[in-house]
Design an enzyme around this catalytic site. Structure first.
Site, PDB file in Angstrom:
ATOM      1  N   ASP A 124      41.394  75.274  66.643  1.00 48.78           N
ATOM      2  CA  ASP A 124      40.975  73.900  66.941  1.00 48.78           C
ATOM      3  C   ASP A 124      41.477  73.464  68.324  1.00 48.78           C
ATOM      4  O   ASP A 124      41.045  72.444  68.845  1.00 48.78           O
ATOM      5  CB  ASP A 124      41.533  72.925  65.883  1.00 48.78           C
ATOM      6  CG  ASP A 124      40.441  72.372  64.975  1.00 48.78           C
ATOM      7  OD1 ASP A 124      39.244  72.495  65.328  1.00 48.78           O
ATOM      8  OD2 ASP A 124      40.784  71.816  63.918  1.00 48.78           O
ATOM      9  N   LYS A 160      31.970  75.677  57.563  1.00 51.17           N
ATOM     10  CA  LYS A 160      32.767  76.537  58.455  1.00 51.17           C
ATOM     11  C   LYS A 160      33.015  77.891  57.805  1.00 51.17           C
ATOM     12  O   LYS A 160      32.873  78.933  58.439  1.00 51.17           O
ATOM     13  CB  LYS A 160      34.092  75.838  58.803  1.00 51.17           C
ATOM     14  CG  LYS A 160      33.906  74.674  59.773  1.00 51.17           C
ATOM     15  CD  LYS A 160      35.135  73.791  59.908  1.00 51.17           C
ATOM     16  CE  LYS A 160      34.831  72.603  60.811  1.00 51.17           C
ATOM     17  NZ  LYS A 160      35.923  71.636  60.927  1.00 51.17           N
ATOM     18  N   GLN A 190      41.772  71.142  58.262  1.00 52.05           N
ATOM     19  CA  GLN A 190      40.773  70.077  58.406  1.00 52.05           C
ATOM     20  C   GLN A 190      41.448  68.704  58.462  1.00 52.05           C
ATOM     21  O   GLN A 190      42.285  68.389  57.622  1.00 52.05           O
ATOM     22  CB  GLN A 190      39.781  70.143  57.234  1.00 52.05           C
ATOM     23  CG  GLN A 190      38.647  69.164  57.319  1.00 52.05           C
ATOM     24  CD  GLN A 190      37.684  69.438  58.474  1.00 52.05           C
ATOM     25  OE1 GLN A 190      37.336  70.588  58.741  1.00 52.05           O
ATOM     26  NE2 GLN A 190      37.267  68.406  59.181  1.00 52.05           N
TER      27      GLN A 190
END
Ligand code: NAD
Length: 302
Positions: A121, A54, A98
């Site tokens: 997200d 990422k 994460q």
């Protein structure tokens, strides 16, 4: 019928190119690049790979990219403190923590602490609520579902009016948001899950079938309606002794070869939905940057 194989890598490359161009335009307008901060707590090997990819992709897209690696012993208070600092940093547009987090940390408390405007997200209750209220255009939408929808659109077009859609799986990360997005495109949506009776019969009604289960090759060829579009989100590694001792291979939730004999279009595993997730993270970051600066939202549809 032999299905068209939907090339997720190629579609993802198109999205990434659009994100890069949008980042250039943003830089010209705002005088700074979009900024993405990725936070990893602990040393889970799979998470380390995801986070590295990422951050790398964000740099390649011309973003300011920050990676914060914290030890597994990090307290919830210390993580919340980092989130608060990133919330306050005007050069950071996207914050991604994460998952999974270590058990001692309340993940929902952390995700709720992220500024919804920086929630790339799309897991913050404000973004979940906007999506559920039919205002996806105001929301940051979770990356995998958003990517799956671009693949649907590439196969069948933007309007799903008059189409039956079946989503197998009801997770907050994939199943529920995909169902909301299909509804927003005017599909008639059924959500099936582990407690559903006669799953094959329900799948057979689907003009668009989205599988997000995590059960290798659960969905068979004779569950597919002829001409359906099949989006396989599942990805599991299973033993592949036919390739040699100790070898493995990746499979989805759908028995691809069987389904491809019946469907009109299908995503492969790997190379279908997988590559879209990281591309949509770049799209969400540059979108968050535009919205935070009061600029028009860039488009990433197929
Ligand atoms: P999850 O475990 O949170 O949810 C699975 C869902 O499947 C549940 O809602 C459950 O009710 C349903 N289910 C389980 N067994 C079933 C059965 N026998 N019949 C019908 N429904 C059943 O999983 P998730 O996070 O939604 O992920 C699903 C799959 O998608 C996994 O394989 C995961 O690895 C994959 N995934 C891929 C990406 C990507 O490609 N980037 C991203 C996220 C998830």
């Amino acid at each position: 019928m032999t299905a068209r194989i939907i090339d997720g890598k190629a579609v993802a490359a198109t999205v990434t190119a659009k994100a890069r161009a949008a980042a250039e335009a943003f830089k010209a307008a705002a005088g700074r690049p979009p900024g993405l901060a990725v936070v990893l707590v602990g040393e889970d090997p799979a998470s380390q790979v995801y986070v590295r990819n990422k951050s790398r992709e964000a740099e390649a897209a011309g973003f300011r990219s920050e990676q914060h690696n914290l030890p597994a012993t990090t307290s919830e208070a210390a993580l919340l403190d980092l989130v608060a600092r990133l919330n306050a940093d005007p050069g950071i547009d996207g914050i991604l923590v994460q998952l999974p987090l270590p058990k001692a940390i309340d993940a929902s408390r952390v995700l709720t602490a992220i500024d919804p405007a920086k929630d790339v997200d799309g897991f913050h209750p404000v973004n979940v609520g906007l999506l559920a209220a039919g205002s996806a255009e105001k929301a940051l939408v979770p990356c995998t579902p958003a990517g799956a929808m671009i693949l649907v659109e590439s196969a069948i077009g933007a309007s799903l009016a008059g189409k039956q859609a079946v989503v197998v799986g009801r997770s907050n990360i994939v199943g529920k948001p995909v169902a909301q997005l299909l509804l927003q495109r005017d599909a008639t949506v059924t959500i099936a899950h582990s407690r559903t009776a006669d799953l094959p019969a329900i799948c057979r009604t689907a003009d668009v079938l989205v599988a997000a289960v995590g059960r290798p090759e659960l969905i068979r060829g004779d569950w597919i309606k002829p001409g359906a579009v099949v989006i396989d989100v599942g990805i599991q590694r299973i033993p592949a002794p036919e390739r040699g001792e100790g070898k493995t291979r990746l499979v989805g939730d759908v028995a691809t070869a069987e389904a491809a004999a019946v469907a009109s279009a299908i995503t492969p595993v790997p190379g279908g939905v997988g590559p879209m997730t990281i591309a949509m993270l770049m799209a969400n970051t540059v979108t968050a940057a535009h919205l935070r600066e009061g600029l028009p939202r860039p488009a990433f549809n197929a």
